[in-house]
Design a protein around this motif. Structure first.
Motif, PDB file in Angstrom:
ATOM      1  N   ASN A  53      62.699 -35.239 -78.395  1.00  0.00           N
ATOM      2  CA  ASN A  53      61.640 -35.286 -77.383  1.00  0.00           C
ATOM      3  C   ASN A  53      60.274 -35.005 -77.998  1.00  0.00           C
ATOM      4  OD1 ASN A  53      60.698 -35.675 -74.828  1.00  0.00           O
ATOM      5  ND2 ASN A  53      61.264 -33.680 -74.053  1.00  0.00           N
TER       6      ASN A  53
ATOM      7  N   GLN B 264      57.597 -37.357 -76.284  1.00  0.00           N
ATOM      8  CA  GLN B 264      56.311 -36.745 -75.936  1.00  0.00           C
ATOM      9  C   GLN B 264      55.122 -37.463 -76.578  1.00  0.00           C
ATOM     10  OE1 GLN B 264      56.793 -32.460 -76.631  1.00  0.00           O
ATOM     11  NE2 GLN B 264      56.530 -32.159 -74.458  1.00  0.00           N
TER      12      GLN B 264
ATOM     13  N   ASN C 216      53.984 -26.011 -71.893  1.00  0.00           N
ATOM     14  CA  ASN C 216      54.497 -27.348 -72.200  1.00  0.00           C
ATOM     15  C   ASN C 216      55.398 -27.867 -71.083  1.00  0.00           C
ATOM     16  OD1 ASN C 216      55.121 -29.693 -73.534  1.00  0.00           O
ATOM     17  ND2 ASN C 216      56.553 -28.753 -74.954  1.00  0.00           N
ATOM     18  N   SER C 217      56.621 -27.381 -70.999  1.00  0.00           N
ATOM     19  CA  SER C 217      57.615 -28.002 -70.126  1.00  0.00           C
ATOM     20  C   SER C 217      57.251 -27.905 -68.650  1.00  0.00           C
ATOM     21  CB  SER C 217      58.987 -27.358 -70.371  1.00  0.00           C
ATOM     22  OG  SER C 217      58.919 -25.953 -70.183  1.00  0.00           O
TER      23      SER C 217
ATOM     24  N   PRO D 185      53.196 -35.015 -82.570  1.00  0.00           N
ATOM     25  CA  PRO D 185      52.369 -34.980 -81.348  1.00  0.00           C
ATOM     26  C   PRO D 185      50.868 -34.940 -81.644  1.00  0.00           C
ATOM     27  CG  PRO D 185      54.225 -33.483 -81.126  1.00  0.00           C
ATOM     28  CD  PRO D 185      54.229 -33.952 -82.541  1.00  0.00           C
TER      29      PRO D 185
ATOM     30  N   ALA E   1      60.063 -38.276 -71.214  1.00  0.00           N
ATOM     31  CA  ALA E   1      59.724 -36.978 -71.804  1.00  0.00           C
ATOM     32  C   ALA E   1      59.891 -35.822 -70.821  1.00  0.00           C
ATOM     33  CB  ALA E   1      58.289 -37.012 -72.336  1.00  0.00           C
TER      34      ALA E   1
END
Length: 444
Positions: free
Chosen positions: A51, A56, A121-122, A257, A299
């Motif tokens: 991911n 991402q 983030n999540s 990223p 993502a």
């Protein structure tokens, strides 16, 4: 979105609850799969790596490169400043709370780490992505013809800058100091008998220490003379190596990223490239761009499923037993989700009204800041504790209480407060409509 006016409180709560439950259901899916042994810890790590290094970056590219403009990029200096302000405040709040609760130095470091390193983030990524397309009132007045896609892109960019800075601090200072298994400072608060014993031993060995200090002084003098001779023989190649060292450090710190964000910003700054990749019904859009968009859509669900798996994973039974466990957990959760918001949210609200900075007036920026300030401790902290074999039971308790019990009500409150702050700012210099009180205006 149908307009740029915040809906009534009841409708706002319902819409926010829908977005929060959307994320919670995916987290529950990961939790159940892990409990059924369909998503073991090794699989979670593989999915997380996949991911972070593929899905991402695709999400970043599809959102940022397609919607941002050069004018909007000029305000990107503010998220790093906000990161340092929030981190600085979190440090002192956690330190003060630990002193009030009389925690030992080792537990104090742990509480500071859990308070500084919030989930950026999540959970915030999923919430901002859902709220951008479901809530009214997030259009920015300074952006002509603002759209849901543009709102989501700006929110994602703010989160990404914040997240990458947080990662750098977590895996340097956090991993090596705050979550270290032991430090010399952890033993400074022994009982008085141990201190007196240490002083007796020191007095008995005073002469030996003095001789050792003299010997070390001679050795250091010889070392300085040798170093001076080496310095005199420095060559141009050495100077080139020294000057290139910062660039090498930056290059080595770049991850996938970050490269994705950099390339996306370049595309956003060049309108011709933006049209080349994102003009619909062209060969490039129907092949390359569509593949990136489709991959990016994976993502957020994967992030939330892995988050649920982390909450369900069993902790090793042989983890270190520490004193004041419940007090440490309580202090960490209270500092992160209650005390830091109580300190920072009023400041953010005042800045949103009076600060002469354009991006502070962006509704999605306020939503992002409110969510980050009250977000629970990052799940990644559990990985650092596992690697250092310390505080594993404590971080498991913190994640369970924070995500399973507190996240839904706290997120509802934070989003409502953010949007009501935006709504009040649009009224003018903090006045209310004739015939209504400030409380009535806030709750309408």
């Amino acid at each position: 979105m149908s307009g740029n006016t915040t809906p009534p409180l009841g409708s706002l709560l319902l819409t926010t609850l829908e977005s929060v439950l959307e994320a919670a259901i995916l987290v529950a899916g990961g939790y159940i799969l892990t409990k059924k042994n369909a998503l073991p810890r090794d699989s979670q790590k593989v999915i997380s790596e996949l991911n972070m290094n593929f899905f991402q970056p695709c999400l970043v590219a599809s959102k940022i490169a397609s919607s941002l403009t050069i004018d909007q990029l000029g305000d990107l200096w503010l998220p790093p400043v906000a990161f340092f302000v929030i981190s600085f405040t979190s440090y002192w709040v956690a330190k003060g709370a630990s002193r009030v609760m009389r925690l030992p130095p080792k537990q104090e470091r742990f509480v500071i780490g859990c308070t500084i390193f919030q989930n950026s983030n999540s959970l915030p990524l999923a919430l901002v992505s859902a709220l951008a397309y479901s809530l009214d009132g997030l259009f920015w007045d300074q952006v002509p013809d603002d759209t849901d896609e543009a709102v989501a892109s700006r929110g994602l960019l703010y989160l990404l800058v914040f997240s990458q800075m947080g990662l750098a601090i977590r895996w340097s200072w956090g991993y090596n100091y705050l979550f270290a298994r032991s430090l010399p400072s952890d033993y400074e608060h022994d009982d008085q008998g141990s201190i007196e014993s240490g002083e007796t031993l020191n007095s008995e060995d005073e002469d030996a220490d003095e001789g050792t200090s003299l010997l070390n002084g001679h050795q250091q003098s010889d070392t300085r003379r040798a170093g001076a001779q080496v310095t005199k023989r420095t060559t141009p190649k050495d100077w080139k190596h020294t000057l290139s060292r910062p660039f090498v450090a930056v290059w080595n710190s770049m991850n996938i990223p970050l490269w994705s964000m950099l390339i996306s910003l370049i595309i956003a700054c060049i309108p011709a490239l933006q049209r080349f990749f994102f003009t619909k019904d062209t060969f490039v859009y129907n092949s390359l761009t569509t593949a990136i968009i489709t991959s990016g859509n994976c993502a957020v669900p994967l992030i939330l499923v892995v988050l649920g798996g982390n909450l369900a994973s069993k902790q090793p039974e042989n983890s270190e037993e520490l004193s004041d466990r419940r007090k440490t957990v309580f202090t960490a959760i209270t500092s992160r989700m209650l005390l830091v918001p109580l300190v920072l949210l009023p400041i953010i609200t005042i800045l949103a009204r009076f600060a002469p900075v354009s991006v502070v007036d962006d509704p999605i920026f306020l939503v992002v800041m409110f969510i980050l300030i009250g977000s629970p401790t990052a799940i990644q902290v559990s990985s650092m504790c596992q690697l250092n074999d310390v505080f594993e039971k404590e971080i498991a308790m913190i994640c369970w209480y924070s995500y399973a019990l507190l996240t839904i009500p706290s997120t509802l409150l934070l989003v409502v407060l953010a949007l009501k702050t935006v709504d009040l700012n649009r009224l003018g210099p903090w006045t209310v409509e004739p015939g209504s009180s400030l409380i009535h205006q806030f709750l309408r």
